[in-house]
Design a protein around this motif. Structure first.
Motif, PDB file in Angstrom:
ATOM      1  N   ARG A  22       0.823  -1.209   0.000  1.00  0.00           N
ATOM      2  CA  ARG A  22       0.000   0.000   0.000  1.00  0.00           C
ATOM      3  C   ARG A  22       0.860   1.263   0.000  1.00  0.00           C
ATOM      4  O   ARG A  22       0.599   2.223  -0.732  1.00  0.00           O
ATOM      5  CB  ARG A  22      -0.909  -0.029   1.243  1.00  0.00           C
ATOM      6  CG  ARG A  22      -1.976   1.049   1.291  1.00  0.00           C
ATOM      7  CD  ARG A  22      -2.968   0.764   2.399  1.00  0.00           C
ATOM      8  NE  ARG A  22      -2.322   0.678   3.712  1.00  0.00           N
ATOM      9  CZ  ARG A  22      -2.358  -0.396   4.491  1.00  0.00           C
ATOM     10  NH1 ARG A  22      -2.980  -1.497   4.122  1.00  0.00           N
ATOM     11  NH2 ARG A  22      -1.763  -0.385   5.677  1.00  0.00           N
ATOM     12  N   LEU A  68       2.594   1.837  -3.480  1.00  0.00           N
ATOM     13  CA  LEU A  68       1.663   2.375  -4.481  1.00  0.00           C
ATOM     14  C   LEU A  68       1.311   3.830  -4.173  1.00  0.00           C
ATOM     15  O   LEU A  68       1.161   4.653  -5.086  1.00  0.00           O
ATOM     16  CB  LEU A  68       0.397   1.518  -4.521  1.00  0.00           C
ATOM     17  CG  LEU A  68       0.578   0.088  -5.058  1.00  0.00           C
ATOM     18  CD1 LEU A  68      -0.723  -0.696  -4.903  1.00  0.00           C
ATOM     19  CD2 LEU A  68       1.026   0.097  -6.512  1.00  0.00           C
ATOM     20  N   ARG A 113       1.704   7.227  -6.531  1.00  0.00           N
ATOM     21  CA  ARG A 113       0.663   8.236  -6.788  1.00  0.00           C
ATOM     22  C   ARG A 113       1.160   9.631  -6.433  1.00  0.00           C
ATOM     23  O   ARG A 113       0.965  10.586  -7.199  1.00  0.00           O
ATOM     24  CB  ARG A 113      -0.592   7.897  -5.982  1.00  0.00           C
ATOM     25  CG  ARG A 113      -1.766   8.866  -6.202  1.00  0.00           C
ATOM     26  CD  ARG A 113      -2.955   8.458  -5.354  1.00  0.00           C
ATOM     27  NE  ARG A 113      -2.588   8.430  -3.940  1.00  0.00           N
ATOM     28  CZ  ARG A 113      -3.367   7.901  -2.984  1.00  0.00           C
ATOM     29  NH1 ARG A 113      -4.523   7.337  -3.296  1.00  0.00           N
ATOM     30  NH2 ARG A 113      -2.972   7.928  -1.720  1.00  0.00           N
ATOM     31  N   THR A 129      -6.285   7.424  -8.173  1.00  0.00           N
ATOM     32  CA  THR A 129      -6.014   6.001  -7.972  1.00  0.00           C
ATOM     33  C   THR A 129      -6.269   5.613  -6.514  1.00  0.00           C
ATOM     34  O   THR A 129      -5.722   6.227  -5.593  1.00  0.00           O
ATOM     35  CB  THR A 129      -4.556   5.671  -8.327  1.00  0.00           C
ATOM     36  OG1 THR A 129      -4.296   6.064  -9.678  1.00  0.00           O
ATOM     37  CG2 THR A 129      -4.292   4.179  -8.184  1.00  0.00           C
ATOM     38  N   THR A 171      -5.126   3.505  -4.114  1.00  0.00           N
ATOM     39  CA  THR A 171      -3.986   2.628  -3.875  1.00  0.00           C
ATOM     40  C   THR A 171      -4.270   1.605  -2.772  1.00  0.00           C
ATOM     41  O   THR A 171      -3.709   0.502  -2.793  1.00  0.00           O
ATOM     42  CB  THR A 171      -2.735   3.450  -3.521  1.00  0.00           C
ATOM     43  OG1 THR A 171      -3.035   4.345  -2.439  1.00  0.00           O
ATOM     44  CG2 THR A 171      -2.275   4.264  -4.729  1.00  0.00           C
ATOM     45  N   ILE A 197      -3.227  -2.335 -12.607  1.00  0.00           N
ATOM     46  CA  ILE A 197      -2.610  -1.156 -11.987  1.00  0.00           C
ATOM     47  C   ILE A 197      -2.000  -0.248 -13.051  1.00  0.00           C
ATOM     48  O   ILE A 197      -2.065   0.983 -12.952  1.00  0.00           O
ATOM     49  CB  ILE A 197      -1.538  -1.590 -10.965  1.00  0.00           C
ATOM     50  CG1 ILE A 197      -2.203  -2.316  -9.783  1.00  0.00           C
ATOM     51  CG2 ILE A 197      -0.742  -0.382 -10.451  1.00  0.00           C
ATOM     52  CD1 ILE A 197      -1.222  -2.903  -8.795  1.00  0.00           C
TER      53      ILE A 197
END
Length: 242
Positions: free
Chosen positions: A163, A166, A170, A179, A181, A219
């Protein structure tokens, strides 16, 4: 399961009220004691991974670890206490095997490196055993609330670096601002768990590879235009050795 009777100290306080026993893990042990405890946990983890929780008895752990019943119960109140220590041990092992890649999931290149690492780890084990904590969850999640809480924490420890990686993508502008995430990280973990189960069952890594590639491809649909131009090397299957 046999276990020694509780001491009066464990059962009551000075007012006579019932109190919970002090968890063995919270007590202080000598260096030698910690080594003995670690040997017991390692032995139990190996047996649970090979045979499951239900088919692993305290006597089996004693023999594997080379300890007496009194030694084992010095460190663990009962089998449930020992299994909770096994969950923590297995979680630490899973995360350690994936580091440092697991802590660097902030690019598509590193996400595919992680995917390759996961597949390689299963191939090294000949696809036997599945997920060390997923298999425990399958046995205990419905009937042991304490173990289930520990397992929830274990999966959270696994999901958190995904997490966070990602989220860094972003923030840096590699993924669109809209997004989610958190949802994508959870989806990756779900694909990983399902892939491990089918890989264990079929004795090949195709399910794991396919599941992870599908989520990673999804993704990539959130990638910004600048990322799509810059990160063309991280394609599904680009690092496959098959």
């Amino acid at each position: 399961m046999d276990q020694p009777p509780e001491s009066q100290t464990d059962r009551t306080d000075r007012t006579g009220a019932v109190v919970e026993p002090t968890p063995r893990a919270a007590r202080k042990f000598t260096t030698k004691g910690l080594a003995t405890r670690a040997r017991i946990v390692t032995a139990a983890a190996e047996l649970v991974f090979a045979h499951g929780v239900a088919r692993t008895g305290i006597e089996d752990v004693q023999r594997r670890a080379g300890v007496s019943a009194s030694q084992l119960y010095h460190y663990f109140t009962d089998k449930d206490d020992l299994i909770r220590a096994v969950i923590a041990h297995q979680t630490d092992g899973i995360l350690a095997a994936q580091r440092p890649v697991l802590d660097e999931l902030d690019s598509f290149e590193n996400l595919y490196r992680w995917r390759d690492l996961l597949v390689d780890l299963q191939e090294q084990r000949n696809c036997v055993g599945g997920c060390p904590i997923g298999s425990i969850a399958a046995e205990l999640a419905d009937n042991d609330p304490h173990a289930r809480a520990d397992l929830v924490d274990s999966f959270e420890r696994w999901e958190a670096p995904i997490r966070e990686g990602l989220a860094r993508m972003r923030t840096r502008g590699d993924l669109r601002p809209d997004t989610d995430t958190d949802a994508l990280a959870l989806t990756l973990l779900v694909a990983l768990q399902g892939g491990l189960l089918l890989t264990q069952t079929r004795r090949n890594t195709t399910p794991l590879r396919t599941g992870l590639d599908a989520v990673l491809a999804h993704i990539r649909t959130y990638a910004t235009e600048q990322t799509q131009h810059r990160d063309t090397s991280a394609r599904p299957g680009a690092t496959d050795s098959q």
